[in-house]
Each structure stands twice: as C-alpha cells, then as structure tokens.
Design a protein around this motif. Structure first.
Motif, PDB file in Angstrom:
ATOM      1  N   PHE A   1       0.828  -1.205   0.000  1.00 45.57           N
ATOM      2  CA  PHE A   1       0.000   0.000   0.000  1.00 45.57           C
ATOM      3  C   PHE A   1       0.861   1.253   0.000  1.00 45.57           C
ATOM      4  O   PHE A   1       0.564   2.198  -0.688  1.00 45.57           O
TER       5      PHE A   1
ATOM      6  N   GLU B   1       2.373   4.324  -0.545  1.00 47.37           N
ATOM      7  CA  GLU B   1       1.828   5.643  -0.848  1.00 47.37           C
ATOM      8  C   GLU B   1       0.309   5.635  -0.962  1.00 47.37           C
ATOM      9  O   GLU B   1      -0.331   6.667  -0.884  1.00 47.37           O
ATOM     10  N   GLN B   2      -0.303   4.485  -1.159  1.00 48.17           N
ATOM     11  CA  GLN B   2      -1.751   4.396  -1.335  1.00 48.17           C
ATOM     12  C   GLN B   2      -2.493   4.097  -0.035  1.00 48.17           C
ATOM     13  O   GLN B   2      -3.700   3.925  -0.038  1.00 48.17           O
ATOM     14  N   ALA B   3      -1.767   4.033   1.087  1.00 45.91           N
ATOM     15  CA  ALA B   3      -2.380   3.639   2.354  1.00 45.91           C
ATOM     16  C   ALA B   3      -3.531   4.561   2.742  1.00 45.91           C
ATOM     17  O   ALA B   3      -4.596   4.092   3.136  1.00 45.91           O
ATOM     18  N   GLU B   4      -3.325   5.861   2.636  1.00 46.46           N
ATOM     19  CA  GLU B   4      -4.399   6.783   3.051  1.00 46.46           C
ATOM     20  C   GLU B   4      -5.651   6.571   2.221  1.00 46.46           C
ATOM     21  O   GLU B   4      -6.756   6.511   2.748  1.00 46.46           O
ATOM     22  N   ARG B   5      -5.518   6.414   0.917  1.00 44.12           N
ATOM     23  CA  ARG B   5      -6.687   6.186   0.048  1.00 44.12           C
ATOM     24  C   ARG B   5      -7.370   4.864   0.421  1.00 44.12           C
ATOM     25  O   ARG B   5      -8.596   4.792   0.465  1.00 44.12           O
ATOM     26  N   ALA B   6      -6.586   3.835   0.691  1.00 45.65           N
ATOM     27  CA  ALA B   6      -7.156   2.538   1.050  1.00 45.65           C
ATOM     28  C   ALA B   6      -7.959   2.630   2.341  1.00 45.65           C
ATOM     29  O   ALA B   6      -9.076   2.096   2.422  1.00 45.65           O
TER      30      ALA B   6
ATOM     31  N   ASP C   1     -11.217   4.518   1.805  1.00 46.87           N
ATOM     32  CA  ASP C   1     -12.195   3.624   1.181  1.00 46.87           C
ATOM     33  C   ASP C   1     -12.857   2.706   2.204  1.00 46.87           C
ATOM     34  O   ASP C   1     -13.971   2.236   1.997  1.00 46.87           O
TER      35      ASP C   1
END
Length: 86
Positions: free
Chosen positions: A3, A5-10, A13
């Motif tokens: 995740f 860099e994508q952790a916050e978006r995940a 969601d």
C-alpha cells in the motif's frame, strides 16, 4: 500488495481518514495477538477507527452477548470490490 503511498486512500475507502485519527497516548497501529484465537489483529487507534467505520457502514455486525463479529452481505460485496483483481 504494497500500500505504501496508497495507504491513506485505502483506509479512506474503508471509512477511516488517517489525518482525522485522534492524537493522544494511544499508538497509531500495531500487530496485536488475540489471546483467544492466537491470531494477530490490528490494534491501536487505527484498528479502533477501522472497526468503528465498518460498523457505521453496516459491513460488520456483532453477535449479541459475544465477541463474535459477522461480515454482512453488503460488507462482503464492498470489501471484495476494494481488493485488487489479478
């Protein structure tokens, strides 16, 4: 899946805004071994916020008088939709 860099978006969601987590003495997140089943779970403020978000969305329900959690049909569909497809 990393995740990174994508952790916050995940987490958004899943109903959890990382920047909205309360500041305090509680750790943000850590692996915590459940003593009843010997499995690891997400502990700390992040784990508590994730659980609250799943309850608010009615993706999880609690079995009355028990620690048992049940994934609802809506929860199953929505969580599967969030998983990457290969």
């Amino acid at each position: 899946m990393d995740f990174g860099e994508q952790a916050e978006r995940a987490f958004i969601d899943l109903g959890v805004g990382l920047t909205a987590l309360p500041a305090g003495r509680r750790h943000l997140g850590f692996a915590c071994r459940d003593w009843t089943q010997g499995r690891y779970r997400l502990g700390g403020a992040l784990g508590a916020a994730l659980l609250s978000g799943l309850f608010e969305r009615e993706w999880l329900t609690r079995e009355p008088g028990s620690r048992v959690l049940r994934l609802t049909g809506s929860g199953e569909r929505n969580l599967l939709a969030l998983l990457p497809r290969e």
